[in-house]
Design an enzyme around this catalytic site. Structure first.
Site, short mmCIF file in Angstrom:
data_model
loop_
_atom_site.label_atom_id
_atom_site.label_comp_id
_atom_site.label_asym_id
_atom_site.label_seq_id
_atom_site.Cartn_x
_atom_site.Cartn_y
_atom_site.Cartn_z
N HIS A 51 -3.67 3.50 -7.37
CA HIS A 51 -3.34 3.56 -8.80
C HIS A 51 -1.82 3.52 -8.87
O HIS A 51 -1.14 4.34 -8.26
CB HIS A 51 -3.88 4.84 -9.43
CG HIS A 51 -5.35 5.01 -9.25
ND1 HIS A 51 -6.27 4.27 -9.95
CD2 HIS A 51 -6.06 5.81 -8.44
CE1 HIS A 51 -7.48 4.62 -9.58
NE2 HIS A 51 -7.38 5.55 -8.66
N TYR A 52 -1.28 2.60 -9.64
CA TYR A 52 0.17 2.34 -9.63
C TYR A 52 0.98 3.37 -10.41
O TYR A 52 2.14 3.60 -10.09
CB TYR A 52 0.44 0.96 -10.22
CG TYR A 52 -0.21 -0.16 -9.45
CD1 TYR A 52 0.38 -0.65 -8.30
CD2 TYR A 52 -1.42 -0.71 -9.86
CE1 TYR A 52 -0.21 -1.68 -7.59
CE2 TYR A 52 -2.02 -1.73 -9.16
CZ TYR A 52 -1.42 -2.21 -8.02
OH TYR A 52 -2.01 -3.20 -7.30
N ASN A 105 -1.13 4.39 2.46
CA ASN A 105 -2.09 4.44 1.36
C ASN A 105 -1.52 5.36 0.29
O ASN A 105 -1.37 6.56 0.52
CB ASN A 105 -3.44 4.95 1.86
CG ASN A 105 -4.55 4.76 0.85
OD1 ASN A 105 -4.32 4.27 -0.24
ND2 ASN A 105 -5.75 5.16 1.21
N ALA A 128 -3.94 15.99 -2.00
CA ALA A 128 -3.45 15.86 -3.37
C ALA A 128 -2.60 17.08 -3.75
O ALA A 128 -2.84 18.19 -3.30
CB ALA A 128 -4.63 15.73 -4.33
#
Length: 197
Positions: free
Chosen positions: A108-109, A125, A172
């Site tokens: 996701h950019y 990644n 995360a």
């Protein structure tokens, strides 16, 4: 280093990398999804870019990154213009001066920031809202070095003149400001509290 070399070394790993060959290798892996045995083809790369929108970011950023290594001021200006358009369209601010090995994958950019002092190995990644930067914006002598096959979780922050080894998984919402040895898993412990109203 000659004019045709890419950016500095990852402990000598990327020294004297031919910039054009690096561009072709990156496009072969990221746009064509091919291993080293199949031949590179500019026609097939352009076909993928024109008819497959998912590969556009990789193609244009890699092309701008290559153009930025050239000595021509016109090419460098054009590269900055391409990168600015990519920032507006995708929300990813990846410096053209950063060195990123082949096999970059962006899930996701939005919110991805990679500073110029970054040297990143192959098969990185990246996920949304990841920041790879430095503490000091004035002194640009230090580097952030990230090895091969590193998986970075969403909302992670990597700050400082640090080295992250190969095959590292970063969870995360992890904050990293120290060196990480190879073959490690890094995550921040979080607690969730639930109570009745």
């Amino acid at each position: 280093m000659t004019d045709n070399t890419a950016t500095p070394s990852l402990s000598g790993k990327f020294e004297n990398v031919d910039a054009y060959e690096h561009l072709k290798e990156c496009l072969r892996i990221e746009v064509l999804n091919r291993d080293g045995k199949k031949k590179f083809s500019w026609f097939k790369v352009l076909h993928r870019v024109v008819f497959g929108y998912k590969k556009n970011f990789y193609f244009w950023w890699r092309l701008a990154n290559y153009m930025h290594t050239r000595p021509s001021p016109g090419l460098r200006k054009c590269a900055r213009r391409i990168n600015h358009k990519l920032l507006r369209k995708y929300g990813a601010d990846i410096s053209l001066e950063a060195f990123i090995g082949p096999g970059m994958k962006v899930n996701h950019y939005v919110g991805i920031i990679i500073r110029a002092e970054s040297i990143i190995g192959k098969n990185i990644n990246l996920r949304q809202n990841t920041t790879i930067g430095r503490k000091d914006s004035i002194d640009t002598s230090g580097k952030i070095i990230i090895g091969d096959n590193v998986d970075i979780g969403a909302h992670s922050c990597i700050i400082g003149d640090i080295v992250i080894g190969d095959n590292v998984t970063i969870g995360a919402m992890t904050f990293i400001n120290k060196d990480v040895p190879a073959n490690s898993i890094v995550y921040s412990e979080k607690s969730m509290f639930i109570r009745s109203k």
